[in-house]
Design a protein around this motif. Structure first.
Motif, PDB file in Angstrom:
ATOM      1  N   VAL A 101       0.842  -1.196   0.000  1.00 31.60           N
ATOM      2  CA  VAL A 101       0.000   0.000   0.000  1.00 31.60           C
ATOM      3  C   VAL A 101       0.879   1.248   0.000  1.00 31.60           C
ATOM      4  O   VAL A 101       1.830   1.345   0.777  1.00 31.60           O
ATOM      5  CB  VAL A 101      -0.931   0.024   1.226  1.00 31.60           C
ATOM      6  N   GLY A 102       0.549   2.212  -0.879  1.00 38.55           N
ATOM      7  CA  GLY A 102       1.347   3.431  -0.941  1.00 38.55           C
ATOM      8  C   GLY A 102       0.540   4.631  -1.404  1.00 38.55           C
ATOM      9  O   GLY A 102      -0.612   4.503  -1.845  1.00 38.55           O
ATOM     10  N   LYS A 103       1.163   5.801  -1.306  1.00 40.14           N
ATOM     11  CA  LYS A 103       0.559   7.056  -1.730  1.00 40.14           C
ATOM     12  C   LYS A 103       1.214   7.537  -3.022  1.00 40.14           C
ATOM     13  O   LYS A 103       2.438   7.524  -3.156  1.00 40.14           O
ATOM     14  CB  LYS A 103       0.753   8.135  -0.656  1.00 40.14           C
ATOM     15  N   VAL A 104       0.377   7.981  -3.959  1.00 42.05           N
ATOM     16  CA  VAL A 104       0.879   8.554  -5.212  1.00 42.05           C
ATOM     17  C   VAL A 104       1.530   9.902  -4.901  1.00 42.05           C
ATOM     18  O   VAL A 104       0.932  10.748  -4.230  1.00 42.05           O
ATOM     19  CB  VAL A 104      -0.258   8.727  -6.231  1.00 42.05           C
ATOM     20  N   THR A 105       2.748  10.102  -5.375  1.00 38.47           N
ATOM     21  CA  THR A 105       3.497  11.316  -5.052  1.00 38.47           C
ATOM     22  C   THR A 105       3.728  12.246  -6.238  1.00 38.47           C
ATOM     23  O   THR A 105       4.273  13.331  -6.074  1.00 38.47           O
ATOM     24  CB  THR A 105       4.862  10.962  -4.444  1.00 38.47           C
ATOM     25  N   GLY A 106       3.336  11.829  -7.435  1.00 39.98           N
ATOM     26  CA  GLY A 106       3.585  12.677  -8.601  1.00 39.98           C
ATOM     27  C   GLY A 106       2.705  12.301  -9.776  1.00 39.98           C
ATOM     28  O   GLY A 106       1.928  11.342  -9.733  1.00 39.98           O
ATOM     29  N   GLU A 107       2.847  13.072 -10.861  1.00 46.30           N
ATOM     30  CA  GLU A 107       2.073  12.844 -12.082  1.00 46.30           C
ATOM     31  C   GLU A 107       2.670  11.691 -12.897  1.00 46.30           C
ATOM     32  O   GLU A 107       3.835  11.326 -12.713  1.00 46.30           O
ATOM     33  CB  GLU A 107       2.076  14.126 -12.931  1.00 46.30           C
ATOM     34  N   PRO A 108       1.883  11.106 -13.815  1.00 45.05           N
ATOM     35  CA  PRO A 108       2.434  10.087 -14.710  1.00 45.05           C
ATOM     36  C   PRO A 108       3.604  10.649 -15.519  1.00 45.05           C
ATOM     37  O   PRO A 108       3.588  11.811 -15.917  1.00 45.05           O
ATOM     38  CB  PRO A 108       1.246   9.751 -15.623  1.00 45.05           C
ATOM     39  N   PHE A 109       4.620   9.810 -15.742  1.00 46.68           N
ATOM     40  CA  PHE A 109       5.800  10.268 -16.488  1.00 46.68           C
ATOM     41  C   PHE A 109       6.315   9.139 -17.368  1.00 46.68           C
ATOM     42  O   PHE A 109       5.968   7.975 -17.195  1.00 46.68           O
ATOM     43  CB  PHE A 109       6.896  10.747 -15.529  1.00 46.68           C
ATOM     44  N   GLU A 110       7.161   9.540 -18.325  1.00 47.49           N
ATOM     45  CA  GLU A 110       7.776   8.570 -19.230  1.00 47.49           C
ATOM     46  C   GLU A 110       9.162   8.221 -18.699  1.00 47.49           C
ATOM     47  O   GLU A 110      10.000   9.104 -18.493  1.00 47.49           O
ATOM     48  CB  GLU A 110       7.911   9.154 -20.642  1.00 47.49           C
ATOM     49  N   PHE A 111       9.392   6.935 -18.470  1.00 45.00           N
ATOM     50  CA  PHE A 111      10.685   6.480 -17.982  1.00 45.00           C
ATOM     51  C   PHE A 111      11.678   6.435 -19.141  1.00 45.00           C
ATOM     52  O   PHE A 111      11.353   5.965 -20.236  1.00 45.00           O
ATOM     53  CB  PHE A 111      10.548   5.102 -17.348  1.00 45.00           C
ATOM     54  N   ASN A 112      12.887   6.914 -18.893  1.00 42.31           N
ATOM     55  CA  ASN A 112      13.931   6.924 -19.915  1.00 42.31           C
ATOM     56  C   ASN A 112      14.545   5.531 -20.014  1.00 42.31           C
ATOM     57  O   ASN A 112      15.143   5.041 -19.058  1.00 42.31           O
ATOM     58  CB  ASN A 112      15.002   7.966 -19.561  1.00 42.31           C
ATOM     59  N   HIS A 156      12.232  -7.029 -13.883  1.00 43.89           N
ATOM     60  CA  HIS A 156      11.852  -5.635 -14.130  1.00 43.89           C
ATOM     61  C   HIS A 156      10.790  -5.558 -15.216  1.00 43.89           C
ATOM     62  O   HIS A 156      10.806  -6.310 -16.189  1.00 43.89           O
ATOM     63  CB  HIS A 156      13.084  -4.822 -14.537  1.00 43.89           C
ATOM     64  N   SER A 157       9.864  -4.646 -15.032  1.00 45.10           N
ATOM     65  CA  SER A 157       8.708  -4.577 -15.925  1.00 45.10           C
ATOM     66  C   SER A 157       9.064  -4.063 -17.311  1.00 45.10           C
ATOM     67  O   SER A 157       8.487  -4.495 -18.304  1.00 45.10           O
ATOM     68  CB  SER A 157       7.633  -3.667 -15.305  1.00 45.10           C
ATOM     69  N   GLY A 158       9.971  -3.124 -17.371  1.00 42.92           N
ATOM     70  CA  GLY A 158      10.270  -2.474 -18.651  1.00 42.92           C
ATOM     71  C   GLY A 158       9.206  -1.470 -19.064  1.00 42.92           C
ATOM     72  O   GLY A 158       9.253  -0.911 -20.172  1.00 42.92           O
ATOM     73  N   TYR A 159       8.218  -1.210 -18.210  1.00 46.10           N
ATOM     74  CA  TYR A 159       7.161  -0.260 -18.526  1.00 46.10           C
ATOM     75  C   TYR A 159       7.726   1.155 -18.581  1.00 46.10           C
ATOM     76  O   TYR A 159       8.483   1.577 -17.699  1.00 46.10           O
ATOM     77  CB  TYR A 159       6.054  -0.291 -17.473  1.00 46.10           C
ATOM     78  N   LEU A 160       7.332   1.888 -19.614  1.00 42.36           N
ATOM     79  CA  LEU A 160       7.796   3.260 -19.765  1.00 42.36           C
ATOM     80  C   LEU A 160       6.851   4.265 -19.125  1.00 42.36           C
ATOM     81  O   LEU A 160       7.281   5.328 -18.680  1.00 42.36           O
ATOM     82  CB  LEU A 160       7.964   3.598 -21.250  1.00 42.36           C
ATOM     83  N   LYS A 161       5.571   3.939 -19.097  1.00 42.73           N
ATOM     84  CA  LYS A 161       4.587   4.850 -18.470  1.00 42.73           C
ATOM     85  C   LYS A 161       4.484   4.498 -16.987  1.00 42.73           C
ATOM     86  O   LYS A 161       4.057   3.390 -16.626  1.00 42.73           O
ATOM     87  CB  LYS A 161       3.223   4.727 -19.157  1.00 42.73           C
ATOM     88  N   ARG A 162       4.858   5.463 -16.136  1.00 43.23           N
ATOM     89  CA  ARG A 162       4.949   5.188 -14.706  1.00 43.23           C
ATOM     90  C   ARG A 162       4.336   6.308 -13.871  1.00 43.23           C
ATOM     91  O   ARG A 162       4.208   7.443 -14.337  1.00 43.23           O
ATOM     92  CB  ARG A 162       6.418   4.991 -14.287  1.00 43.23           C
ATOM     93  N   ILE A 163       3.997   5.949 -12.651  1.00 37.65           N
ATOM     94  CA  ILE A 163       3.526   6.915 -11.656  1.00 37.65           C
ATOM     95  C   ILE A 163       4.340   6.689 -10.380  1.00 37.65           C
ATOM     96  O   ILE A 163       4.426   5.552  -9.898  1.00 37.65           O
ATOM     97  CB  ILE A 163       2.021   6.739 -11.354  1.00 37.65           C
ATOM     98  N   PRO A 164       4.953   7.737  -9.806  1.00 36.45           N
ATOM     99  CA  PRO A 164       5.762   7.561  -8.592  1.00 36.45           C
ATOM    100  C   PRO A 164       4.893   7.319  -7.363  1.00 36.45           C
ATOM    101  O   PRO A 164       3.836   7.920  -7.205  1.00 36.45           O
ATOM    102  CB  PRO A 164       6.520   8.890  -8.480  1.00 36.45           C
TER     103      PRO A 164
END
Length: 400
Positions: free
Chosen positions: A143-154, A171-179
């Motif tokens: 369980v966690g709290k969202v701390t930022g907007e969606p971003f593109e991982f480099n 590792h997922s390799g997902y580029l679309k992420r939310i912190p």
């Protein structure tokens, strides 16, 4: 005299709110659970489409479905590659609008699901929302709290923990992420059975708002909600044969204890009749709930037995002798007790009754093998550890 700062206890408890959304977010069947946890994010597939492209669809599922349909990522059973032919796209839109059964269980349904999940990921999950991520077989829930907007991982960057533990997890390799900042985890078997319905839903992202109380209680056995409610969960550990008399005595004495010190009769107590199981109390007046808990801890736990205690909360101060109760001193400039002048004469009597109730609770606490809320006990202990007199009392006890 040992000093207990109730405001410090309140400060050290988790503070939650009922305004943000709760989301169950899957890690590909738990495959990327450790990756999400160590690198503090949640992510979603379809790397071929960017966050900006999703946003340009203006939250339209149909627009995003058409975009996904045009990508080479998706292969049909009959074709090697999806075409970009505009006539076929128009035909797809026509069929989708009329929900033809022949296509509803094939590719378009899967594309439709992907589109709705991508839109939810980009547009609906907000900062301060709570996310719950199940592990493999959903045995553990993070369980966690969202701390930022969606971003593109480099892609050229490495995840924080990749170099040191490259072969220990996938590792997922997902580029679309939310912190996300993880707050903790709990075991599925320790949570309310009602949570199972959510856990076994099939979508990647599921709204979990109706389960927020169950999730909060599973993660924290003591917390402040909306800065206006104190939630405490006591744990009955007796394996079988719960005494109705003992349980009734605990609820009755504890409720009266709270009412005596807060002038509030609205404490709610929820009981899971299973054994073992939780007993959750909700106090509308945080101060009353904290002092009731503290007196209960002092009255029933031998660790805190002996000596004089001064309980403080703002301008309120209550001095008690845990061996032979004595109300010595009280300041009451601006507390939520809202006592009238004529009530002050009876204050010492009410406080003595409250402490005696706390001592009476030893019997049901023992019979039920009841544990106090660990989060609240930890906050109380932190407050005591800051007091030099408490340390002296421990040293004296060790000598005897």
């Amino acid at each position: 005299m040992i000093n207990i700062d109730l405001a410090n206890i309140e400060k050290n408890l988790p503070h939650l709110d009922s305004f943000s959304n709760y989301w169950l977010f899957r890690a590909n069947g738990g495959e990327f659970f450790t990756d999400f946890k160590l690198n503090e994010y949640i992510g979603i597939s379809w790397n071929e489409i960017t966050i900006d492209q999703i946003k340009k669809c203006n939250n339209s599922v149909n627009e995003l479905k058409r975009l996904l349909y045009s990508l080479d990522k998706y292969k049909s059973k009959d074709k090697n590659v999806i075409t970009n032919n505009s006539e076929e796209l128009d035909l797809f839109k026509f069929l989708e609008d009329f929900d033809i059964p022949e296509i509803s269980n094939s590719i378009p349904r899967k594309i439709s699901n992907a589109a709705s999940q991508l839109l939810r990921f980009v547009n609906d999950i907000k900062i301060n929302d709570t996310v719950i991520v199940p592990s493999k077989n959903s045995e553990t829930l993070l369980v966690g709290k969202v701390t930022g907007e969606p971003f593109e991982f480099n892609e050229e960057e490495k995840d924080i923990n990749l170099l040191s533990t490259e072969n220990s997890y996938k590792h997922s390799g997902y580029l679309k992420r939310i912190p996300v900042k993880w707050m903790g985890s709990f075991q599925r078997n320790d949570a309310d059975a009602k949570l199972y319905k959510l856990i076994y839903s099939q979508h990647t992202i599921n709204n979990a708002n109706e389960y927020r109380n169950i999730i909060n209680r599973a993660l924290f056995d003591a917390y402040i909600l909306d800065d206006s409610e104190l939630h405490l969960t006591y744990h009955i550990n007796k394996e079988s044969g719960i005494s109705g008399k003992a349980l009734g005595q605990f609820v009755s004495c504890y409720s009266e204890l709270y009412e005596l010190l807060s002038n509030d009769s609205e404490m709610q107590v929820k009981i899971n009749v299973q054994s073992p199981g939780p007993v959750e109390s909700t106090a509308k007046k945080i101060f009353g709930g904290l002092i009731a808990f503290t007196l209960l801890a002092i009255g029933t736990n031998t660790v805190y037995a002996g000596g004089k205690y001064s309980l403080k909360f703002g301008d309120f101060e209550l001095t008690i002798d845990s061996n032979s109760f004595a109300s010595e001193h009280r300041k009451n400039k601006a507390t939520d007790l809202e006592l009238k002048e004529k009530e002050k004469d009876n204050l010492a009597e009410r406080e003595e009754r409250a402490y005696n109730l706390a001592k009476e609770l030893k019997v049901p606490v023992s019979e039920l093998n009841l544990d106090l809320p660990k989060n609240a006990e930890k906050a109380l202990q932190n407050s005591l550890n800051n007091d030099p007199e408490y340390k002296k009392s421990l040293e004296e006890q060790s000598k005897h």
